[in-house]
Enzyme design. Structure first.
Site, mmCIF file in Angstrom:
data_model
loop_
_atom_site.group_PDB
_atom_site.id
_atom_site.type_symbol
_atom_site.label_atom_id
_atom_site.label_comp_id
_atom_site.label_asym_id
_atom_site.label_seq_id
_atom_site.Cartn_x
_atom_site.Cartn_y
_atom_site.Cartn_z
ATOM 1 N N GLU A 197 13.129 25.067 103.857
ATOM 2 C CA GLU A 197 11.997 24.146 103.930
ATOM 3 C C GLU A 197 12.259 22.823 103.219
ATOM 4 O O GLU A 197 11.759 21.776 103.638
ATOM 5 C CB GLU A 197 10.745 24.809 103.341
ATOM 6 N N GLU A 229 21.797 45.665 98.971
ATOM 7 C CA GLU A 229 21.358 45.192 97.659
ATOM 8 C C GLU A 229 22.085 45.890 96.515
ATOM 9 O O GLU A 229 22.047 45.423 95.380
ATOM 10 C CB GLU A 229 19.855 45.370 97.496
#
Length: 302
Positions: A83, A114
Site C-alpha cells: 500500500e 512458519e
C-alpha cells in the site's frame, strides 16, 4: 515459555459467553476489546518513535524497508509494503514483504513454513540483505521460528531490526534493536490473534511506515507529494495537491506542473521559492528531495 502459557493464548473471561449473546451484544463485546488495542499501542509510542528515528536515515540513504512474518503477521506486512508503494511513489524494490511460505501463503496456509529457520535465512539471502536495510519482524507470540530466524539473520548482517509482538519479554522482543510490544491481552476468541493482535500490528505498521515516509520527505505539510501523474485522474490530483500545498490556483499549479515535467515536488518548490527550474532542482538535490527542507534552504539563502 510454553506456547499455551502465552498471554495471546489465554481465555478471555470477558467473552466467555459470546456464543450465547445476541448479535448486537456480540459485536459490542468485540468493540469493547478493540478499545483496549489503542490503549496498548499508546503505551508503545515512545518506542515506535525511537524506531522511526533510527530507521528513516537508513531509508533516506537508499536502505530498504522489509517486512517479515508468518501467517496473519506476514500478510499484514505484505499489505503495508504494497500500500505504501503507490501512496508515496515507491518502487517494489524499496519496500516489500516476505512471508513464510512465499506468495502461496498470502491466500492459503502453508504447512510448517512458519517453523522453518532455513526458509527465513534463504528468503533474506535471496534479497541480498545489507546493513543499510530495515527489517520489521512481526509475530503476535514473539516466538515464531521463521520470524525469529529472519531477525537473527538481519542482526548478523547489521541491518536495523524492529520487532513487533504482543507478549512482553518474548524472544523476538529480546532480539530486536527496537522491540514494540503492545500487550493487548487474550483474544475474544481464544488464540485468534488475527483479532486484537492483528489490529495492533496494523496500527503499529501504519505508524512506522507513515513516520518513516514523513521523515524521509515523502510528505509536504500533510499531503502526498510523490504522486506520479499517469492519466487524467492522477494529473488532476497532482494539480490539487500543488494548489493546496502552495495556496495558489489550479491554473498556476498546472503551469508549474508542466514546467516541472509532471514532477510534483519540483512544481511545489518552483512556486514556493519563485525561482527557476535549475534553482528548484538544485535545492531539491541539496536536500535529498525533501520539499520542506528545500524551501527552508531557499529562505536561508535569501
Amino acid at each position: 515459555m510454553q506456547f499455551d502459557e502465552l498471554l495471546t493464548e489465554q481465555r478471555n473471561h470477558r467473552s466467555t459467553h459470546i456464543d450465547r449473546e445476541s448479535t448486537l451484544e456480540m459485536v459490542a463485546t468485540i468493540n469493547r476489546e478493540d478499545h483496549r488495542v489503542a490503549r496498548a499501542v499508546q503505551k508503545e509510542l515512545p518506542q515506535i518513535a525511537a524506531a522511526i528515528d533510527a530507521a528513516y536515515p537508513k531509508f533516506d540513504q537508499g536502505g530498504r524497508l522489509i517486512y517479515v512474518g508468518a501467517g496473519t503477521s506476514g500478510r499484514l506486512g505484505v499489505m503495508d509494503a504494497t500500500e505504501i508503494q503507490p501512496t508515496y511513489g515507491l518502487t517494489a524494490e524499496q519496500t516489500f514483504g516476505l512471508i513464510a511460505g512465499g506468495e502461496p501463503a498470502l491466500t492459503h496456509t502453508v504447512k510448517a513454513a512458519e517453523d522453518s529457520i532455513e526458509l527465513a535465512q534463504e528468503d533474506l539471502a535471496a534479497v541480498q540483505l545489507t546493513a543499510q536495510d530495515i527489517v520489521v519482524a512481526s509475530a503476535a507470540s514473539g516466538q515464531t521460528p521463521y520470524t525469529l530466524a529472519a531477525l537473527q539473520y538481519a542482526q548478523e548482517k547489521g541491518a536495523l531490526g524492529i520487532g513487533f509482538s504482543c507478549v512482553e519479554d518474548s524472544p523476538l522482543a529480546q532480539l530486536a534493536n527496537y522491540p514494540i510490544t503492545p500487550v493487548v491481552g487474550p483474544e475474544v476468541i481464544t488464540g485468534a490473534t488475527l483479532l486484537k493482535a492483528g489490529t495492533a500490528e496494523k496500527m503499529v505498521l501504519n505508524m512506522l511506515s507513515t513516520g518513516i515516509m514523513v521523515k524521509s520527505g515523502k510528505v509536504y505539510q500533510n499531503l502526498m507529494i510523490n504522486v506520479v501523474p499517469t492519466n487524467g485522474k492522477t494529473f488532476e490530483r497532482a494539480k490539487k495537491i500543488i494548489a493546496e500545498a502552495t495556496q495558489t490556483s489550479l491554473l498556476a499549479a498546472e503551469r508549474a506542473l508542466e514546467r516541472a515535467n509532471n514532477h510534483v515536488p519540483l512544481a511545489i518548490v518552483l512556486i514556493e521559492t519563485k525561482g527557476t527550474i535549475a534553482e528548484a532542482k538544485a535545492l531539491l538535490a541539496a536536500t535529498n528531495g525533501h520539499v520542506s527542507q528545500a524551501v527552508k534552504l531557499n529562505d536561508k539563502q535569501h
